[in-house]
Design a protein around this motif. Structure first.
Motif, PDB file in Angstrom:
ATOM      1  N   TYR A  18       1.681   1.996  -3.511  1.00 42.22           N
ATOM      2  CA  TYR A  18       0.617   2.582  -4.328  1.00 42.22           C
ATOM      3  C   TYR A  18       0.117   3.921  -3.802  1.00 42.22           C
ATOM      4  CZ  TYR A  18       0.869  -1.366  -7.316  1.00 42.22           C
ATOM      5  OH  TYR A  18       1.343  -2.274  -8.201  1.00 42.22           O
ATOM      6  N   ILE A  60      -5.487   2.599  -3.376  1.00 43.35           N
ATOM      7  CA  ILE A  60      -5.327   1.261  -2.796  1.00 43.35           C
ATOM      8  C   ILE A  60      -6.705   0.638  -2.724  1.00 43.35           C
ATOM      9  CG2 ILE A  60      -4.574  -0.040  -0.767  1.00 43.35           C
ATOM     10  CD1 ILE A  60      -2.926   2.546  -0.082  1.00 43.35           C
ATOM     11  N   SER A  85       0.843  -1.191   0.000  1.00 41.38           N
ATOM     12  CA  SER A  85       0.000   0.000   0.000  1.00 41.38           C
ATOM     13  C   SER A  85       0.880   1.243   0.000  1.00 41.38           C
ATOM     14  CB  SER A  85      -0.998  -0.010   1.146  1.00 41.38           C
ATOM     15  OG  SER A  85      -0.347  -0.172   2.373  1.00 41.38           O
TER      16      SER A  85
END
Ligand code: TRP
Length: 339
Positions: A119, A125, A116
């Motif tokens: 991203y 996410i 996460s």
């Protein structure tokens, strides 16, 4: 005396290309020990969509990974090989388990934290990334697997699987077997050729990082010749981070040849890094040859892999559907007259 074999289950995502780290750390162990277990090996395609993916590539890679399982030597009389999404029970059990899994457990998963972070913002996410380990728990629990052969990085997910199973069993009655990580006897941890401080990874842009199972001999030799080493000029196994590159080459050599460390060090006594790289590269080229040849045979026959996967899904579903039916019943779902 019963000699019922223990059940094992594992899977690899069809994202990126499989490399020698996947082979030595996972696939080769599955193959070497397949006769001792009642084994289920799936291609975890549903896990591959937890980060943005390309549909055409997902489909091609799913077949490719399945073909590589067989090319590496998994035999259908010992192992059930199938595609996760072909057995619908996986997604259904995942939903049931999601409803007894604490968010706190999921937020604590290091793989989720790492991915996460990569991203970025919450909007980028998706919930699937957070729920990923619940689907993994469903994969394992559906087959009542006692052992899960995975790398250390997956230990936390197996512990979570146990926690979910314990909560289910305590709440609704004994249903699931508690799985354990099966540590491969000498499953080698292979580092990136250009990043000997970090594990060889499937998701990288570097051309010199990983040796893929389907790389040609020329490409393999080139990658080894350009592998990162050091300036000590000594060829021996070492856990000194500064000597990680040479240690990695030796580890790869050992994993493919099964020679002892002492024999390997004696073999390279007085030799230079150039000779080491050539020898390791040639060994890897030769070792992968049978696998590559078999891969091309298997995939040359249009439809063969799909047929194997259809049979695999049928066998897997027999086990998975029964467990799912038990879980549904214990949770109180009205039985359906429609099958
Ligand atoms: N999460 C595993 C990995 O990234 C892949 C996986 C999915 C898996 N389901 C599984 C591994 C079930 C073992 C058992 O390597």
């Amino acid at each position: 005396m019963t000699n019922k074999k223990s059940r094992v289950l594992s899977g690899i995502q069809p994202s990126g290309d499989l490399h020698i780290g996947n082979y030595l750390g996972a696939l080769k162990q599955w193959v070497d020990h397949q006769k001792e277990f009642d084994a289920f090996y799936c291609v975890v395609d549903l896990h591959a969509i937890t980060v943005p993916h390309d549909p055409a590539e997902l489909c091609a890679k799913t077949r490719e990974v399945a073909a590589l399982y067989l090319a590496a030597g998994l035999e259908l009389e010992h192992a059930t090989v199938f595609v996760q999404s072909h057995v619908r029970a996986h997604t259904e059990l995942a939903w049931l388990l999601n409803c007894i899994t604490s968010l706190g457990w999921l937020y604590r998963m290091t793989q989720f934290k790492d991915k996460s972070a990569k991203y970025g913002a919450d909007d980028a996410i998706f919930a699937g990334l957070l729920n990923y380990p619940v689907l993994q728990a469903a994969d394992i629990l559906l087959y009542q697997a006692e052992f899960v052969p995975v790398g250390e990085d997956q230990r936390q997910h197996i512990e979570l699987t146990r926690d979910i199973a314990i909560r289910f069993n305590n709440t609704f009655g004994e249903t699931f077997t508690l799985p354990e990580v099966m540590n491969p006897p000498q499953g080698a941890k292979i580092m990136g050729l250009d990043t000997p401080g970090a594990k060889m990874s499937k998701s990288t842009d570097s051309q010199l990082h990983a040796v893929y199972l389907l790389d040609t001999p020329d490409v393999i030799m080139k990658k080894f010749k350009r592998a990162v080493t050091d300036s000590f000029g000594e060829i021996r196994f070492s856990d000194d981070p500064e000597r990680a590159g040479v240690n990695n080459l030796l580890t790869i050599y050992q994993a493919f040849t099964s020679k002892s460390k002492a024999d390997i060090e004696a073999e390279f006594e007085g030799k230079g890094y150039g000779a080491l790289k050539t020898q390791v590269g040639e060994t890897v080229v030769e070792s992968l040859k049978p696998l590559q040849q078999r891969y091309h045979e298997l995939t040359g026959d249009q439809g063969y892999i799909d047929q194997v996967l259809a049979q695999g899904a049928e066998k897997a579903a027999l086990v998975a559907d029964k467990t799912l039916a038990d879980a549904r019943e214990r949770m109180g779902f009205l039985p359906s007259k429609h099958t």
